[in-house]
Design an enzyme around this catalytic site. Structure first.
Site, short mmCIF file in Angstrom:
data_model
loop_
_atom_site.label_atom_id
_atom_site.label_comp_id
_atom_site.label_asym_id
_atom_site.label_seq_id
_atom_site.Cartn_x
_atom_site.Cartn_y
_atom_site.Cartn_z
N ASP A 108 0.80 -1.22 0.00
CA ASP A 108 0.00 0.00 0.00
C ASP A 108 0.84 1.28 0.00
OD1 ASP A 108 0.84 -0.56 2.56
OD2 ASP A 108 -1.16 -0.57 3.47
N THR A 137 11.04 4.36 5.76
CA THR A 137 10.41 3.05 5.81
C THR A 137 8.90 3.29 5.79
OG1 THR A 137 10.28 0.96 7.02
CG2 THR A 137 10.37 2.97 8.34
N HIS A 186 -28.49 0.82 46.83
CA HIS A 186 -28.74 -0.62 46.82
C HIS A 186 -30.17 -0.92 46.35
CE1 HIS A 186 -24.96 -1.10 49.01
NE2 HIS A 186 -25.38 -0.11 49.78
N SER A 310 -43.78 -0.64 19.83
CA SER A 310 -43.76 -2.10 19.86
C SER A 310 -44.59 -2.60 18.70
CB SER A 310 -44.34 -2.61 21.19
OG SER A 310 -44.64 -3.98 21.12
N LYS A 316 -46.82 1.13 24.06
CA LYS A 316 -45.44 1.25 24.51
C LYS A 316 -44.64 2.31 23.75
CE LYS A 316 -43.07 -2.34 25.62
NZ LYS A 316 -42.30 -3.60 25.45
N ASN A 318 -40.72 2.57 23.86
CA ASN A 318 -39.55 1.90 24.43
C ASN A 318 -38.34 2.84 24.50
OD1 ASN A 318 -40.96 -0.53 24.67
ND2 ASN A 318 -40.43 -1.15 22.59
N ARG A 359 -6.54 -0.27 11.39
CA ARG A 359 -7.62 -0.03 10.44
C ARG A 359 -8.99 -0.07 11.11
NH1 ARG A 359 -3.71 -1.78 6.61
NH2 ARG A 359 -3.96 -0.66 4.64
#
Length: 481
Positions: A108, A137, A186, A310, A316, A318, A359
């Protein structure tokens, strides 16, 4: 035994192939393309190649301007402008041409070198073809191209989307700063807060991560096959190649890495991806909380005209924006974690594991950007159901037990009598029982508290027992420019 194909396999064999009519394998380039479109300019394969050409062209110009080689004359302004037009004019036809060259080179970056070389004669630079990719390089070009692409993707695409998303949360934090809400620690009723303060906590956390990402360094190097400038010095031993490399990398708007193997070490990438992943995870927690608040009725979702919630239950609406965001944040984090772990390692002076990994930078950020888009849209479809919040507070007077027993402790320290075992007495009153306002007031009036302390407690309701939550939301919640 019969080897006849099943009806299913026969039907599959008869299907017309979908072919390559622009049909995407992944959802980011198909269904969700609009949400991630800004990343295409920076992290697609075409963008990578354009950035490679940009690096090669600027190196060509830099070598000429710095007079790094004996007899190398500076370029004219027209020649420099012509070279930079190669980058500016890189479009679909050039993408196709480059692909054809790569079919031959099977490399490439070498294809990039030949692609630029084809254009030098028209610029009067045919005799300088050898200057393309001079002493480089492939990783000299690649590391810089990826750094430029990642920098621009973060700064021009991801950060603006993150800021817009954060602003949508900040707006709610400000508008709901005074809206009292029952906390749940909790999962159980706990000391009240305000909705705005809870939103502000996430704004504060996410803003801190954005500041880290905004301050990210993007490193680069251009020092040859093993980072020693060996080829550079062989060609021009009198040139200060470290200075040439540093000024070039910094001229691209990057931070110079002075010491590497063949590859730039990618540590900065791991740092960046860890920060983005942490941002994602905090946002994931936000989505889970908002989803939960929707489920208990704290938020009402504004129906979108014509939209179906839905396929079978018409009532509904959602919380799909937040659910989709959760899934995409998880996918993004999985890729970012993998990139961060892979890219910081390379066998000896070089291996190629980073090539295919990098990539996927766009894919990793793409799933995050899709989540940002979903959260921004989702926040715009929420309204605060204040009556629901108020009813929840009024049904949990026992949360004032904390205030009562703490005041009892304070008065005991001031010498008041009858304040023994405050925690245990409140536990007996409240644990396992629902306590209404009348019962709580009766309890307070029977304690024998000093008059001012008793009046303070009698004035409290679950809706007013929010401390300085509103102040905290106002001071720390709004996003700062």
């Amino acid at each position: 035994m019969s080897s006849q194909p099943s009806a299913t396999s026969a039907a599959t064999a008869d299907r017309r192939p979908l072919g390559d009519a622009g049909i995407a394998l992944g959802p980011l380039d198909g269904r969700y393309r609009a949400a991630v479109e800004p990343l295409v300019e920076h992290l697609s394969e075409a963008a990578l190649n354009r950035n490679r050409i940009h690096v090669e062209v600027e190196w060509f110009i830099h070598l000429s301007e710095q007079q790094t080689l004996p007899g190398l004359a500076p370029l004219t302004d027209e020649q420099k402008a012509g070279l930079r037009r190669i980058v500016a004019d890189f479009g679909p036809d050039e993408v196709a041409e480059l692909a054809e060259i790569e079919q031959v080179t099977v490399h490439d970056v070498k294809a990039i070198e030949y692609f630029i070389g084809r254009r030098l004669e028209a610029l009067g630079l045919a005799e300088k073809t050898a200057l393309v990719h001079f002493a480089c390089t492939s990783e000299d070009i690649n590391n810089l191209a990826y750094a430029v692409g990642a920098r621009d993707a973060i700064q021009q695409a991801w950060l603006p989307a993150a800021r817009a998303m954060l602003e949508s949360i900040s707006t709610m934090a400000a508008s709901a700063a005074d809206t009292p809400m029952l906390s749940r620690t909790h999962g159980q009723p706990a000391t009240p807060t305000t909705l705005g303060k809870e939103m502000a906590v996430f704004v504060h956390r996410l803003s801190r991560q954005l500041r880290r990402i905004e301050g990210q360094e993007f490193l680069g190097k251009i020092n040859g096959a093993t980072g020693t400038y060996a080829a550079h010095l062989a060609a021009a031993p009198q040139t200060d190649w470290q200075r040439i490399a540093r000024t070039f990398v910094e001229g691209l708007g990057l931070t110079w890495n002075p010491l590497t193997t063949q590859i730039e070490s990618h540590d900065w990438q791991a740092e960046l991806y860890a920060d983005v992943a942490r941002f994602n995870r905090i946002l994931h927690g936000f989505c889970v909380d908002v989803w939960s608040y929707i489920s208990i009725g704290y938020f009402a979702q504004v129906p979108v005209a014509g939209a179906t919630g839905s396929s079978t239950m018409p009532h509904k609406v959602n919380p799909i924006r937040f659910e989709n965001a959760e899934a995409n944040l998880e996918l993004s984090c999985a890729l970012l974690d993998s990139l961060g772990a892979t890219l910081v390692e390379s066998r000896w002076q070089r291996d190629l594991t980073d090539s295919t990994s990098q990539r996927n930078i766009g894919v990793a950020l793409g799933h995050s950007m899709l989540a940002l888009s979903n959260v921004t849209k989702g926040m715009g479809q929420l309204t605060v159901a204040e009556p629901v919040l108020a009813d929840d507070l009024d049904g949990n007077w026992e949360v004032l037990g904390e205030a009562v027993q703490t005041v009892m402790r304070a008065e005991a320290l001031n010498g008041a009598e009858g304040m023994d075992n405050p925690y245990e007495r409140l536990k007996e009153l409240t644990r396992g029982h629902r306590v209404d306002g009348e019962r709580m007031r009766e309890f307070v009036q029977g304690l024998g508290l000093p008059q001012d302390a008793q009046e303070r407690l009698l004035e409290l309701t679950p809706g007013t027992y929010t401390g300085i939550a509103a102040q905290l939301a106002a001071e720390h919640g709004p996003t700062r420019g």
